[in-house]
Write a protein that holds these residues in place. Structure first.
Motif, short mmCIF file in Angstrom:
data_model
loop_
_atom_site.label_atom_id
_atom_site.label_comp_id
_atom_site.label_asym_id
_atom_site.label_seq_id
_atom_site.Cartn_x
_atom_site.Cartn_y
_atom_site.Cartn_z
N UNK A 31 -31.33 15.41 -2.02
CA UNK A 31 -31.83 16.36 -3.02
C UNK A 31 -31.24 17.74 -2.80
N UNK A 32 -31.02 18.12 -1.55
CA UNK A 32 -30.34 19.38 -1.28
C UNK A 32 -28.88 19.30 -1.70
N UNK A 33 -28.28 18.14 -1.53
CA UNK A 33 -26.90 17.95 -1.98
C UNK A 33 -26.80 18.10 -3.49
N UNK A 34 -27.79 17.55 -4.20
CA UNK A 34 -27.80 17.70 -5.67
C UNK A 34 -27.95 19.16 -6.05
N UNK A 35 -28.81 19.90 -5.35
CA UNK A 35 -28.99 21.32 -5.64
C UNK A 35 -27.70 22.09 -5.36
N UNK A 68 -37.76 14.63 -6.75
CA UNK A 68 -37.45 13.42 -5.98
C UNK A 68 -38.70 12.82 -5.35
N UNK A 69 -39.55 13.67 -4.84
CA UNK A 69 -40.80 13.17 -4.23
C UNK A 69 -41.68 12.52 -5.28
N UNK A 70 -41.81 13.15 -6.43
CA UNK A 70 -42.61 12.57 -7.51
C UNK A 70 -42.04 11.22 -7.95
N UNK A 71 -40.73 11.14 -8.03
CA UNK A 71 -40.11 9.89 -8.45
C UNK A 71 -40.37 8.79 -7.42
N UNK A 76 -42.39 3.28 -5.72
CA UNK A 76 -42.27 2.72 -4.38
C UNK A 76 -41.84 1.26 -4.48
N UNK A 77 -40.93 0.86 -3.61
CA UNK A 77 -40.47 -0.54 -3.65
C UNK A 77 -41.59 -1.48 -3.19
N UNK A 78 -41.61 -2.69 -3.71
CA UNK A 78 -42.64 -3.65 -3.27
C UNK A 78 -42.44 -3.98 -1.79
N UNK A 79 -43.55 -4.22 -1.12
CA UNK A 79 -43.52 -4.51 0.30
C UNK A 79 -44.13 -5.88 0.56
N UNK A 80 -43.58 -6.57 1.55
CA UNK A 80 -44.15 -7.87 1.91
C UNK A 80 -45.46 -7.69 2.67
#
Length: 166
Positions: A31-35, A68-71, A76-80
């Motif tokens: 996210x800092x790279x994007x900024x 990014x945090x909100x996204x 969140x990816x599914x977890x087993x």
């Protein structure tokens, strides 16, 4: 390095931050790279002064980290094993034994090789309770249904069938 124009320094910083994110993943440096990349593009297009570049980078950094945090929270990816890091939630429905009388709604129960605080109906030590919730590390319990009695030893014998003599 003084020969580089500011926009190229920002784009170089964006590249270095992106590579750092690949080497030490933490989903933060991206996210800092994007900024930095957006600051470099804004500097290239509008030719803004250095003070404004720094201010723009700071604002874009905060905005991109927040976005990014909100996204990530919403995607969140599914977890087993979604309860992997929530030990109290993993205990829901478990039957435990009270090790310190529950008096005035508070007591202690045995969980594996440890003892946890609990809240529930008053009962003496040795009572079996079921976990119905948690408040932090304090388990909420209710009395468990008594275990069924074992059948008497004679019940294991086969009963005579109808019409047979014992």
């Amino acid at each position: 390095m003084n020969d580089l124009e500011p926009q190229w320094l920002w784009l170089l910083a964006a590249t270095v931050l992106g590579i750092a994110e690949l080497l030490v993943p933490g989903v933060f440096l991206v996210w800092l790279a994007a900024a930095a990349a957006l600051t470099g593009l804004a500097t290239l297009v509008f030719g803004i002064p250095v003070a404004a570049q720094l201010l723009l980078f700071a604002l874009l950094s905060v905005a991109s980290v927040y976005a990014g945090r909100r996204w990530y929270v919403g995607n969140t990816p599914p977890s087993s094993d979604p309860l992997l890091n929530d030990r109290a939630a993993r205990l829901y429905g478990e039957i435990l034994v009270v090790v310190a009388d529950i008096e005035n709604g508070r007591g202690r129960v045995k969980v594996g090789d440890s003892v946890w605080a609990c809240r529930g109906p008053d009962c003496p030590a040795g009572t079996r309770v079921r976990v119905v919730g948690a408040d932090g590390s304090c388990l909420k319990v209710t009395l468990a249904a008594p275990a069924p009695l074992a059948p008497p030893p004679d019940a294991a014998k086969e009963l005579p069938k109808e019409g047979e003599n014992p």
